[in-house]
Scaffold this active site. Structure first.
Site, PDB file in Angstrom:
ATOM      1  N   ARG A  38      26.082  19.584  52.238  1.00 25.56           N
ATOM      2  CA  ARG A  38      26.701  20.131  51.011  1.00 25.56           C
ATOM      3  C   ARG A  38      28.228  20.245  51.123  1.00 25.56           C
ATOM      4  NH1 ARG A  38      25.341  23.418  46.228  1.00 25.56           N
ATOM      5  NH2 ARG A  38      26.830  25.124  45.997  1.00 25.56           N
ATOM      6  N   ILE A  64      29.685  22.724  40.709  1.00 26.61           N
ATOM      7  CA  ILE A  64      28.496  22.376  41.499  1.00 26.61           C
ATOM      8  C   ILE A  64      27.669  23.660  41.523  1.00 26.61           C
ATOM      9  CG2 ILE A  64      29.890  22.717  43.614  1.00 26.61           C
ATOM     10  CD1 ILE A  64      27.918  21.008  45.148  1.00 26.61           C
ATOM     11  N   SER A  65      26.405  23.554  41.121  1.00 28.95           N
ATOM     12  CA  SER A  65      25.570  24.744  40.961  1.00 28.95           C
ATOM     13  C   SER A  65      25.336  25.457  42.283  1.00 28.95           C
ATOM     14  CB  SER A  65      24.220  24.367  40.354  1.00 28.95           C
ATOM     15  OG  SER A  65      24.400  23.673  39.143  1.00 28.95           O
ATOM     16  N   GLN A  66      24.992  26.735  42.163  1.00 28.59           N
ATOM     17  CA  GLN A  66      24.572  27.555  43.307  1.00 28.59           C
ATOM     18  C   GLN A  66      23.355  26.886  43.970  1.00 28.59           C
ATOM     19  OE1 GLN A  66      22.768  30.854  41.489  1.00 28.59           O
ATOM     20  NE2 GLN A  66      22.917  32.211  43.255  1.00 28.59           N
ATOM     21  N   PRO A  67      23.276  26.929  45.312  1.00 23.95           N
ATOM     22  CA  PRO A  67      22.146  26.280  45.976  1.00 23.95           C
ATOM     23  C   PRO A  67      20.776  26.705  45.411  1.00 23.95           C
ATOM     24  CG  PRO A  67      23.764  26.931  47.609  1.00 23.95           C
ATOM     25  CD  PRO A  67      24.254  27.460  46.293  1.00 23.95           C
TER      26      PRO A  67
END
Ligand code: SAH
Length: 218
Positions: A38, A64-67
């Protein structure tokens, strides 16, 4: 500079604390998160924060979205190896890498040329060679490559994107955030036996899906 090994340890912690503990259980999904670096998908200035429990900024006001959100959407999409998969909103390329790790045949569409090129560069550098890229309005799907087994929209739609639903194979799944420009509900559609089922998964907050079946540009 943090070493590859240290990042692997951070990734393991992310999988345990942000995914497993919060209910993501599919072992193939968890393995995909262990495999994708990531930190290579965020802006260089944010590298040290790549494994934190939050979204991060990309260029041009995108994120970029939260995991956890990537995990939830990926688990909901229910991908098997070989599935023809369309992602709308390439962004950083991180979600595309996760789908590729799951063995999906990934097609990804991004409306902003610069983001698409950058994502492609990152994905190729990380060893993902078989992803197909397109620049344009993903709400119109990818007509030459349709239909798909799986479609994931990673930006918030104002309404059900009917055009995308119609591009699904029988048994196909579409995961898409639907709502206003601040808060949406993550919705999973499954197409089968002449009908479409709809499950609401959770509240979420994505940047706008802009296009013919999305929000107007301004
Ligand atoms: N999946 C990405 C996160 C994407 S953020 C990741 O893993 O990093 C949402 C992205 O959707 C933004 O890059 C935005 O430019 C893009 N987008 C918005 N509307 C779109 C449309 N109609 N077609 C394709 N991409 C779109």
């Amino acid at each position: 500079m943090t070493t590859t090994l240290a990042y692997a340890a951070e990734r393991e912690r992310m999988v345990r604390d942000q995914l497993e503990k919060k209910g993501i259980r599919n072992p193939r999904v968890l393995d995909a998160f262990r495999a994708v670096p990531r930190h290579q998908f965020v802006n260089p200035a944010d590298e040290a924060s790549a494994y934190e429990d939050r979204p991060l900024a990309l260029r041009e006001g995108q994120t970029i979205s939260q995991p956890y959100m990537v995990g939830l959407m990926t688990e909901a999409l229910d991908v098997s190896p070989g599935h023809r998969t369309l992602e709308v909103g390439t962004g950083s390329g991180y979600q595309a890498a996760i789908l590729a790790e799951l063995g999906a045949r990934v097609h990804t569409v991004e409306r902003l040329q610069e983001l698409s090129s950058e994502a492609r560069r990152r994905l190729e550098a990380a060893g993902y060679q078989d992803i197909r890229y397109r620049v344009g309005d993903g709400t119109l799907g990818w007509p030459e490559e349709a239909p798909f087994d799986r479609i994931m929209v990673t930006a918030g739609a104002p309404d059900v994107p009917i055009g995308l639903l119609s591009r699904l194979n029988e048994g196909g799944v579409l995961v898409v955030p639907i709502g206003d420009d601040r808060v949406q509900e993550l919705v999973k559609f499954r197409r089968g036996e002449g009908r479409v089922s709809r499950d609401r998964l959770c509240r979420c907050s994505f940047v706008k899906l802009i296009g013919a079946e999305g929000w107007p540009e301004n």
